[in-house]
Structures are given as C-alpha cells and as structure tokens.
Design a protein around this motif. Structure first.
Motif, short mmCIF file in Angstrom:
data_model
loop_
_atom_site.label_atom_id
_atom_site.label_comp_id
_atom_site.label_asym_id
_atom_site.label_seq_id
_atom_site.Cartn_x
_atom_site.Cartn_y
_atom_site.Cartn_z
N SER A 301 -27.59 -48.17 58.14
CA SER A 301 -27.77 -48.83 59.44
C SER A 301 -28.50 -50.15 59.22
O SER A 301 -29.20 -50.33 58.23
N ARG A 302 -28.28 -51.07 60.14
CA ARG A 302 -29.00 -52.34 60.14
C ARG A 302 -29.53 -52.59 61.54
O ARG A 302 -28.77 -52.55 62.52
N THR A 303 -30.82 -52.85 61.63
CA THR A 303 -31.48 -53.09 62.91
C THR A 303 -32.04 -54.51 62.91
O THR A 303 -32.76 -54.90 61.99
N LEU A 304 -31.69 -55.27 63.93
CA LEU A 304 -32.22 -56.63 64.08
C LEU A 304 -33.46 -56.57 64.96
O LEU A 304 -33.41 -56.06 66.08
N ILE A 305 -34.57 -57.06 64.43
CA ILE A 305 -35.87 -56.99 65.11
C ILE A 305 -36.40 -58.39 65.34
O ILE A 305 -36.35 -59.24 64.46
N ASN A 306 -36.91 -58.63 66.54
CA ASN A 306 -37.46 -59.93 66.90
C ASN A 306 -38.95 -59.79 67.23
O ASN A 306 -39.36 -58.83 67.89
N ILE A 307 -39.73 -60.76 66.76
CA ILE A 307 -41.15 -60.82 67.10
C ILE A 307 -41.30 -61.78 68.27
O ILE A 307 -40.94 -62.95 68.18
N ASN A 308 -41.82 -61.26 69.37
CA ASN A 308 -41.98 -62.08 70.57
C ASN A 308 -43.31 -61.73 71.22
O ASN A 308 -43.58 -60.57 71.51
N ASN A 309 -44.13 -62.76 71.44
CA ASN A 309 -45.47 -62.54 72.02
C ASN A 309 -46.26 -61.51 71.23
O ASN A 309 -46.91 -60.63 71.80
N ASN A 310 -46.14 -61.60 69.89
CA ASN A 310 -46.87 -60.72 68.97
C ASN A 310 -46.44 -59.26 69.08
O ASN A 310 -47.15 -58.37 68.62
N ASN A 311 -45.27 -59.01 69.68
CA ASN A 311 -44.71 -57.66 69.75
C ASN A 311 -43.38 -57.64 69.00
O ASN A 311 -42.66 -58.64 68.97
N ALA A 312 -43.06 -56.49 68.40
CA ALA A 312 -41.79 -56.32 67.70
C ALA A 312 -40.82 -55.58 68.61
O ALA A 312 -41.14 -54.52 69.14
N ASN A 313 -39.62 -56.15 68.77
CA ASN A 313 -38.63 -55.57 69.68
C ASN A 313 -37.28 -55.47 68.98
O ASN A 313 -36.87 -56.39 68.26
N ILE A 314 -36.59 -54.36 69.23
CA ILE A 314 -35.25 -54.17 68.67
C ILE A 314 -34.24 -54.93 69.53
O ILE A 314 -34.20 -54.77 70.75
N VAL A 315 -33.43 -55.77 68.87
CA VAL A 315 -32.43 -56.57 69.57
C VAL A 315 -31.06 -55.93 69.48
O VAL A 315 -30.31 -55.88 70.45
N SER A 316 -30.71 -55.42 68.30
CA SER A 316 -29.39 -54.80 68.14
C SER A 316 -29.43 -53.83 66.97
O SER A 316 -30.32 -53.89 66.10
N ARG A 317 -28.43 -52.93 66.94
CA ARG A 317 -28.26 -51.98 65.84
C ARG A 317 -26.79 -51.93 65.46
O ARG A 317 -25.90 -52.06 66.31
N SER A 318 -26.54 -51.70 64.18
CA SER A 318 -25.18 -51.44 63.72
C SER A 318 -25.24 -50.29 62.72
O SER A 318 -26.19 -50.21 61.92
#
Length: 322
Positions: A301-318
């Motif tokens: 699996s590959r998970t795209l993670i974004n750091i925004n406002n010092n928080n980590a958020n999942i954007v997409s998964r494949s």
C-alpha cells in the motif's frame, strides 16, 4: 446370454465409478479453491488492518516531529532513515517513509483562477525542459502537454496538439469517456491520453507524480534530492545543466542546508531565485509505503500524507493485493 449380462453389468459399474471419480475430483477442486479463497480473504483483511495500524503509528510520529514548523528537512532525518520491519508469524511487515516532493507534480501545470484551472506557463516550461532532457522530440512533448491541459481545462476547445470530448467519446476511442475537467487524482489517469503511448511508462513512474496542488504546497525539497533526481533539478531552474544539477545534488550535506543563505554561499555563482516551479528546503508531503508478506501471499500500500498546521493528515491511499 448370461455372460453378456455380466459384461454389461461390469461396464455399467466401471462407468459409475468413473463418473463418481470425476465428481469427487470436481468437488475436491471446488473445496480446495474455496479454502484458498478463504485464506486469501483472511490475508487481505489482516493486511488492511496492519496497513491502517501503521498509518496511525506514522501519523503519531510525524505529529511529534512537526509539532513546530521546520525550516528545513534533510535526507538524514530520523523519519526517513529508520524504516519499520516486523516479523510476523509466517510473514513480514516492512514500512518506510519518503519525501513525496522529489518528482515533477503533473498538477503543478495548472493554476486555479476565476473558478477554473488554467495553464501555469512557468510550470509548463519546466515540464517541457524535463522532457527535452529525457530526449523526447518536440512533437511528443507538445502533444502530451496539450492533451494534459485539455484534459483538465473547462472548455471544449482543443489546443493545437490537444484533444477534447469529441475524440474521447468518438469512434476512434474504445473506452468512451469525457475529459475530467479537474486535477489528476492518480498518475495512472495519464494512460487515458493517447500521447502517453509514445513515452515509456517507466519515464512517468520515475520522474512524475500527482499530488493536490496550491501555490504554496507543491515545492520540491532540494535537501532530499538524490543522484537520480538530476533531471528533475535541471528542469526546475531555467539555466541549469545536467552537470550543474549533478554537482549541486552531490554537494547537498546529509544534514541538509539550513537556510537559503547556506545554499547560496555553497554555490555563489548560481542564481537560485528564478525557478519554473517552487523549490524549498523542507517538505509537507510524504509517502508511507507498506509491504506485507504472509506465506505465499503479498500485498502493498502507499499512503500520501500531508503536514498542515503542524498536523499530519492522510490525503489518499492506493493498494496492491488488498
């Protein structure tokens, strides 16, 4: 007469045995297939759970690391250099984090203005330079560029080398579809464009990617570039050659450049202020790559993670195999 009857009975018995044997083999194959499927379904469920648990752990660790804004993010950062490896019963689990900005983001070819996507001329120039450095001819480059732009823009007027709905729903196109009129969600969407048939898919997988885009979040992190990224770096700066790009990448310290001042001091004869796409010394985007094996099964699996406002958020998964 009696002998003939004995022969008929014998043949009948043999036929019955043969039929029952065939039925038993068929039933055995059916149950074996059912057991195999059940085992694979169990593996898929477990693999999905392992993948989600790793995501939770990665988000927790990244939130700790990005509790405060980072002005630079080097290639020797603990998040990138310490992969996770776990021995399972009859299997293994392996996960790594990687900087997701070390590629040319196809979505950077667009700016969003007046409620529509329009071509970003600077990014298009960098896109052209990258393909030229990869030794593709002008016709292939122009066709690919115009077809990408036509796929996303809101109008139905094709560019000089582009295609619009008339082609994709016409008799020349086997899979009928309309242009998306939105940004790309996944790199594989490029396969819908005829121009990609003239370019080996390995070129796209090695040098390009797809991420959500705004002006402040698609910068390339110079600090984590490796030797294989010379084409990317050379395409970012208008006057940078491949040799110069290789020299810069080879001079990036493992601990990274802490500021643009350090970068310019290291290369006083080069102007880093003019770029086709933004360049940064840190990153807000990561890939979490997970590989799971169990007996004869495997999944990733590959998970795209974004750091925004010092928080980590999942954007997409494949997923592959899940």
């Amino acid at each position: 007469m009696f002998t003939n009857r004995k022969g008929i009975v014998l043949i009948s018995v043999l036929l019955i045995v043969l039929i029952l044997s065939a039925i038993s083999v068929s039933i055995g194959q059916y149950y074996f297939l059912s057991f195999t499927r059940e085992g694979y379904v169990d593996f898929q469920n477990n693999a999905l759970q392992y993948s989600r648990n790793l995501e939770t752990y990665a988000l927790h660790e990244m939130k700790k690391e990005f509790k405060f804004s980072k002005q630079f993010f080097p290639k020797n950062h603990v998040l990138l250099t310490q992969p996770m490896y776990i021995e399972l019963e009859n299997g293994t689990l392996h996960a790594t984090l990687a900087d997701a900005t070390n590629c040319f983001n196809i979505n950077s070819l667009f700016d969003y203005r007046d409620q529509q996507y329009i071509a970003n001329s600077e990014a298009v120039a960098g896109f052209h330079k990258l393909l030229r450095l990869l030794e593709f001819d002008h016709n292939a480059i122009d066709s690919l560029t115009d077809q990408i732009l036509d796929w996303v823009d809101v109008d139905d007027q094709p560019r000089s080398n582009g295609l619009e709905d008339y082609y994709y729903i016409g008799p020349m196109h086997a899979a009928k579809q309309f242009t998306s009129k939105r940004l790309f969600y996944h790199l594989s969407e490029l396969k819908s464009l005829p121009a990609t048939r003239d370019i080996a898919w390995q070129v796209f997988s090695e040098h390009f990617c797809v991420r959500p885009v705004t002006r402040d979040n698609y910068a390339i992190n110079l600090n984590t570039l490796e030797s294989g990224d010379v084409f990317l770096l050379a395409s970012v700066y208008p006057n940078l050659s491949l040799d110069d790009a290789a020299s810069i990448i080879g001079s990036i310290p493992e601990e990274g450049f802490g500021s643009t001042g350090q970068l310019t001091d290291a290369f006083p004869n080069f102007d880093f202020s003019t770029t086709h796409v933004p360049v940064s010394l840190t990153t807000k985007w990561f890939y979490l790559d997970t590989n799971i094996t169990f007996q004869e099964y495997s999944a990733s699996s590959r998970t795209l993670i974004n750091i925004n406002n010092n928080n980590a958020n999942i954007v997409s998964r494949s997923y592959n195999g899940i």
